[in-house]
Design a protein around this motif. Structure first.
Motif, short mmCIF file in Angstrom:
data_model
loop_
_atom_site.label_atom_id
_atom_site.label_comp_id
_atom_site.label_asym_id
_atom_site.label_seq_id
_atom_site.Cartn_x
_atom_site.Cartn_y
_atom_site.Cartn_z
N SER A 171 1.49 6.74 -6.52
CA SER A 171 2.85 6.33 -6.17
C SER A 171 3.89 7.43 -6.22
N THR A 172 3.64 8.51 -6.98
CA THR A 172 4.63 9.58 -7.02
C THR A 172 3.94 10.95 -6.94
N ASN A 173 4.72 11.93 -6.51
CA ASN A 173 4.19 13.30 -6.45
C ASN A 173 3.84 13.84 -7.83
N LYS A 174 4.64 13.42 -8.80
CA LYS A 174 4.42 13.88 -10.17
C LYS A 174 3.03 13.49 -10.66
N ILE A 175 2.62 12.27 -10.34
CA ILE A 175 1.29 11.81 -10.77
C ILE A 175 0.21 12.63 -10.06
N GLY A 176 0.40 12.86 -8.75
CA GLY A 176 -0.56 13.65 -7.99
C GLY A 176 -0.73 15.03 -8.59
N LYS A 177 0.38 15.61 -8.97
CA LYS A 177 0.35 16.96 -9.55
C LYS A 177 -0.39 16.95 -10.89
N LYS A 178 -0.09 15.95 -11.71
CA LYS A 178 -0.75 15.86 -13.02
C LYS A 178 -2.25 15.71 -12.87
N ASP A 230 0.81 -1.22 0.00
CA ASP A 230 0.00 0.00 0.00
C ASP A 230 0.84 1.26 0.00
N TYR A 231 1.97 1.21 -0.66
CA TYR A 231 2.85 2.36 -0.71
C TYR A 231 2.21 3.50 -1.48
N TYR A 232 2.38 4.71 -0.99
CA TYR A 232 1.98 5.88 -1.78
C TYR A 232 2.83 7.07 -1.39
N ALA A 233 3.00 7.97 -2.33
CA ALA A 233 3.83 9.15 -2.07
C ALA A 233 3.00 10.41 -2.07
N SER A 234 1.77 10.29 -2.54
CA SER A 234 0.99 11.50 -2.75
C SER A 234 -0.50 11.18 -2.65
N ILE A 235 -1.26 12.13 -2.11
CA ILE A 235 -2.72 11.99 -2.08
C ILE A 235 -3.34 13.16 -2.82
N VAL A 236 -4.30 12.85 -3.68
CA VAL A 236 -5.07 13.92 -4.32
C VAL A 236 -6.45 13.91 -3.66
N GLN A 237 -6.81 15.02 -3.07
CA GLN A 237 -8.13 15.14 -2.44
C GLN A 237 -9.03 15.94 -3.37
N ALA A 290 -6.94 9.74 -13.23
CA ALA A 290 -5.88 9.07 -12.47
C ALA A 290 -5.39 7.84 -13.22
N ASN A 291 -6.33 7.01 -13.68
CA ASN A 291 -5.94 5.79 -14.39
C ASN A 291 -5.26 6.09 -15.71
N GLN A 292 -5.76 7.13 -16.39
CA GLN A 292 -5.17 7.49 -17.68
C GLN A 292 -3.76 8.05 -17.51
N THR A 293 -3.57 8.86 -16.49
CA THR A 293 -2.25 9.43 -16.21
C THR A 293 -1.23 8.31 -15.97
N VAL A 294 -1.64 7.34 -15.16
CA VAL A 294 -0.74 6.22 -14.87
C VAL A 294 -0.48 5.40 -16.13
N ALA A 295 -1.54 5.16 -16.91
CA ALA A 295 -1.37 4.37 -18.14
C ALA A 295 -0.41 5.07 -19.11
#
Ligand SMILES: [Zn+2]
Ligand SMILES: [Zn+2]
Length: 374
Positions: A211-218, A152-159, A179-184
């Motif tokens: 998993s990363t701050n970059k994804i959260g930001k995107k 359950d590792y995570y580096a960032s939360i988007v609220q 979220a899913n598209q960004t990761v894909a």
């Protein structure tokens, strides 16, 4: 030069003259002086193969450890992986032309596949063939990514939240999609560290752990690009990594605007009539349901002018048109009381229409644009 005779440097036998192109072949730098055929074949080694190949495979996702990192190989099963690894490990002598080969995998036990490889080719006009057998040992492990996902590792939360309301199901569905598209998209570029850890609905919105701050930001930037609103990020120190560096977790708080397209709102201290919201990106924009005129909130008000919500386009009911009184007024039947009522005539009103969508609210009865799909 063409007059000179050549001799095998090893046994002294005469050898045929070589062509100039052969002598300049960059792939055969040591070949200025050529051995005779019998000396050449004495040393000839067609296929160079390791005694065995050890492969570390992630038992969860099938990634293979190569060099010093895990890579996705897109293999269907362990035999595929073994074939791929053997192909990478075998080398064929550069002089050989018309090389053909095949592999016959033999499953020895769950983790061992014996690869029988047959090679044929032609060198110095002579057909050659060779058979090598390479055992491939598979070690089933868990790659870094799968280990993190399992933990359950995570580096960032988007609220995902909204001002004075909860986000709509459309907004929340879209957030999950983004979220899913960004990761894909990131996975498609070979980024193995991109994943969504968890998506959870809360009383006031949605939390997406990634998993990363970059994804959260995107994700958060894309949300406000589509829906308007703001995003604030805050770092929390969670731990130190193995090298003593501080590790921060970043929370991106997305605050969607109070009104969404399709809302009908009544602005405070304004008697121009209710506004149907068209966009909440930047300043709130919409049209007056009394006249059809455009409305745009001032810069200071932004996307949240002081107002109360009267309803939504979806709440509209059908009302029968009784008569068109003049350019500014229409008589319709109140959908609740069925009494004729004179209401404002907006410019989108179609004088030919027998019925029109209306909203009955605290602010009275108003004709809405007809946006139903036929
Ligand atoms: Zn010789
Ligand atoms: Zn894995």
């Amino acid at each position: 030069m063409s007059e000179s005779r050549a001799f095998c440097p090893r046994c002294g036998d005469a050898v045929p003259e070589r062509s100039a192109s052969d002598a300049n072949d960059p792939l055969r730098p040591g070949a200025e002086v050529e051995l005779c055929d019998s000396c050449y074949f004495e040393d000839f080694d067609f296929v160079d193969a390791p005694d065995r190949i050890d492969v570390r495979v992630c038992s969860r996702c099938g990634a293979v450890y190569r060099g010093n990192r895990w890579v996705d190989v897109g293999a269907e099963d362990y035999t595929d992986i073994a074939i791929e690894e053997v192909s990478q490990a075998l080398a064929v002598h550069v002089d050989v032309e018309d090389v053909a080969w095949q592999i016959d995998p033999e499953q020895v036990d769950q983790n061992t596949i014996r690869m029988h490889c047959y090679f044929t080719g032609v060198v110095r006009g002579t057909p050659v063939d060779e058979q090598v057998t390479v055992p491939v040992k598979i070690a089933r492990q868990t790659c870094t990514r799968c280990g993190r996902i399992a933990g359950d590792y995570y580096a960032s939360i988007v609220q995902i939240r909204a001002e004075d309301r909860t986000p709509t199901s459309d907004e929340m569905d879209r957030a999950k999609e983004i979220a899913n598209q960004t990761v894909a998209d990131m996975e498609a570029t070979g980024d193995r560290n991109a994943f969504v850890t968890e998506v959870g609905e809360t009383d006031d919105g949605l939390n997406i752990k990634v998993s990363t701050n970059k994804i959260g930001k995107k994700i958060s930037n894309k949300m406000i690009e589509e829906f308007g609103g703001t995003v604030n990020d805050a770092e929390t120190l969670v731990t130190e990594d193995e090298d003593g560096n501080e590790v921060y977790r970043v929370t991106f708080a997305v605050r969607l605007p109070p009104y969404t397209p399709g809302d009908i709102i009544d602005l405070a201290e304004d008697d121009g009539g209710p506004v149907l919201v068209r966009s909440a990106r930047g300043n709130l924009k919409g049209i007056r349901v009394t006249t059809g005129e455009r409305y745009e909130a001032s810069y200071e008000e932004g996307n949240s002018p002081e107002a109360r919500k009267l309803g939504e386009l979806e709440d509209a009911t059908e009302a029968t048109v009784v008569t068109v009184e003049d350019d500014n007024a229409v008589q319709v039947l109140d959908p609740e009381t069925f009494q004729a009522k004179t209401v404002a005539r907006p410019d989108y009103f179609d004088p030919e229409a027998e019925t029109v969508p209306v909203l009955k609210s605290r602010a009275g009865l108003h004709i809405l644009p007809d946006e139903r799909d036929d």
